[in-house]
Design an enzyme around this catalytic site. Structure first.
Site, PDB file in Angstrom:
ATOM      1  N   ASP A  23      51.948  43.581  28.858  1.00 52.97           N
ATOM      2  CA  ASP A  23      51.523  41.938  28.632  1.00 52.97           C
ATOM      3  C   ASP A  23      52.501  41.495  27.511  1.00 52.97           C
ATOM      4  O   ASP A  23      53.217  41.978  26.963  1.00 52.97           O
ATOM      5  CB  ASP A  23      49.879  41.726  28.178  1.00 52.97           C
ATOM      6  N   ASN A  51      46.275  37.100  38.943  1.00 51.22           N
ATOM      7  CA  ASN A  51      47.665  36.517  38.500  1.00 51.22           C
ATOM      8  C   ASN A  51      47.951  35.413  39.754  1.00 51.22           C
ATOM      9  O   ASN A  51      49.127  34.810  39.652  1.00 51.22           O
ATOM     10  CB  ASN A  51      48.461  37.678  38.469  1.00 51.22           C
TER      11      ASN A  51
HETATM   12  C1  IPE Z   1      46.963  41.338  32.457  1.00 47.29           C
HETATM   13  O1  IPE Z   1      47.569  40.163  32.079  1.00 47.29           O
HETATM   14  C2  IPE Z   1      47.289  41.657  33.840  1.00 47.29           C
HETATM   15  C3  IPE Z   1      48.720  42.514  33.815  1.00 47.29           C
HETATM   16  C4  IPE Z   1      49.093  42.547  32.743  1.00 47.29           C
HETATM   17  C5  IPE Z   1      49.251  42.562  35.194  1.00 47.29           C
HETATM   18  P1  IPE Z   1      47.327  38.700  32.019  1.00 47.29           P
HETATM   19  O2  IPE Z   1      48.515  38.041  30.904  1.00 47.29           O
HETATM   20  O3  IPE Z   1      47.126  38.399  33.567  1.00 47.29           O
HETATM   21  O4  IPE Z   1      46.010  38.613  31.175  1.00 47.29           O
HETATM   22  P2  IPE Z   1      45.429  37.337  30.472  1.00 47.29           P
HETATM   23  O5  IPE Z   1      45.160  36.270  31.305  1.00 47.29           O
HETATM   24  O6  IPE Z   1      45.910  36.845  29.360  1.00 47.29           O
HETATM   25  O7  IPE Z   1      43.848  37.823  30.223  1.00 47.29           O
HETATM   26  C1  IPE Z   2      52.584  40.517  31.822  1.00 46.51           C
HETATM   27  O1  IPE Z   2      53.162  39.363  31.069  1.00 46.51           O
HETATM   28  C2  IPE Z   2      53.097  40.581  33.210  1.00 46.51           C
HETATM   29  C3  IPE Z   2      51.964  40.045  34.408  1.00 46.51           C
HETATM   30  C4  IPE Z   2      50.911  39.550  34.036  1.00 46.51           C
HETATM   31  C5  IPE Z   2      52.628  40.269  35.624  1.00 46.51           C
HETATM   32  P1  IPE Z   2      52.699  37.763  31.145  1.00 46.51           P
HETATM   33  O2  IPE Z   2      53.424  37.153  32.434  1.00 46.51           O
HETATM   34  O3  IPE Z   2      51.117  38.017  31.255  1.00 46.51           O
HETATM   35  O4  IPE Z   2      53.329  37.268  29.888  1.00 46.51           O
HETATM   36  P2  IPE Z   2      52.603  36.510  28.809  1.00 46.51           P
HETATM   37  O5  IPE Z   2      51.113  36.952  28.336  1.00 46.51           O
HETATM   38  O6  IPE Z   2      52.197  35.163  29.400  1.00 46.51           O
HETATM   39  O7  IPE Z   2      53.490  36.313  27.586  1.00 46.51           O
HETATM   40 MG    MG Z   3      49.818  37.741  29.587  1.00 46.49          MG
END
Ligand code: IPE
Ligand code: IPE
Ligand code: MG
Length: 258
Positions: free
Chosen positions: A34, A82
């Protein structure tokens, strides 16, 4: 926050964490990668630039996990939630998955790493579904480590599917309700055959599971690291393993006495 203690964070002059020589690797580490978006936004870059940089961490961490003797490394790459992101970001991520699978398979084969996907592939674009099957086939002889990629993965959906399948089998008279055991449910999950994770690590400072491995994490250790995924590297993985090695897993029994 739950993170590294100062002892765990301590590094030698070479930047190697203290104790890195005698790391006992967990059998299975699962990572919620994340913070890619925030990493990019902080630098005035588009979010997709963070996802691209995140791919470097995937390479570094996969390699290091294998070298350290981890047997299963699970990476949460795309959740069932996502799809709610803007179209451009979802498309950009799909392109990165294509790029990764086309480019990385050779490296995985040469390193003896087998790839396996968990989640629901049926909602992925068809060409990616084909690449996923090809990648699993191409790497199927890898015995050093299994790289489990969670793509369109949602834990609740997976549990619902398992419950539906078992109830169909009961209705068909194949099994009775007495056969609906923990093992039977585990066998119906997309993680079937993969041991439960010993350690779940989440980067970015967020402290939640976001629908990841809910069933499988019954006795997993959690580590929340205050770093965005593109900044997570080999040393970060070693530090995480040191932190894990300092945990006392009791599984409901009595505390170990030294
Ligand atoms: C979890 O991260 C999913 C992945 C790392 C693929 P998200 O960024 O989607 O989770 P939330 O929305 O902060 O809970
Ligand atoms: C995790 O990074 C990758 C995926 C969920 C695919 P994020 O895209 O969630 O990054 P933040 O949490 O918005 O910074
Ligand atoms: Mg995220």
């Amino acid at each position: 926050m739950l993170g590294f203690t100062s002892k765990e964070k301590a590094k030698s002059d070479e930047g190697i964490p203290q104790g890195a020589d005698d790391l006992t690797p967990p059998q299975h580490i699962a990572i919620i990668m994340d913070g890619n978006g925030r990493w990019a936004t902080k630098r005035g870059l588009p979010r997709i630039a963070g996802h691209k940089r995140g791919l470097n961490s995937v390479r570094k961490v996969t390699r290091e996990a294998k070298i350290l003797g981890v047997k299963y490394l699970t990476l949460f790459a795309f959740s069932t939630e996502n799809w709610l992101r803007p179209r451009d970001e979802v498309h950009g991520l799909m392109d990165l998955f294509r790029f990764y699978m086309r480019r990385e398979c050779k490296t995985l084969v040469s390193e003896g790493v087998r790839i396996r996907f968990i989640g629901d592939p049926s909602e992925m674009p068809e060409d990616i579904q084909r690449l996923m099957i090809e990648a699993e086939e191409l790497t199927s002889d890898g015995h050093e480590m299994t790289l489990v990629v969670a793509l369109n993965y949602g834990s609740r959906a997976e549990i619902v599917r398992a419950a539906a399948r078992l109830s169909e089998r009961v209705a068909a008279g194949e099994i009775t309700s007495a056969d609906v055991t923990e093992a039977a449910i585990s066998d119906e999950l997309t993680t079937s055959g993969i041991p439960d994770p010993d350690l779940i690590l989440r980067t970015s400072g967020e402290q939640r599971l976001s629908n990841f491995l809910l069933w499988q994490a019954a006795y997993t250790e959690f580590l929340f690291v205050d770093k965005h995924w593109p900044d997570f590297d080999q040393t970060s993985l070693q530090q995480a393993i040191i932190a894990y090695n300092n945990r006392d897993r009791r599984f409901g029994a009595i505390e170990k006495t030294a």
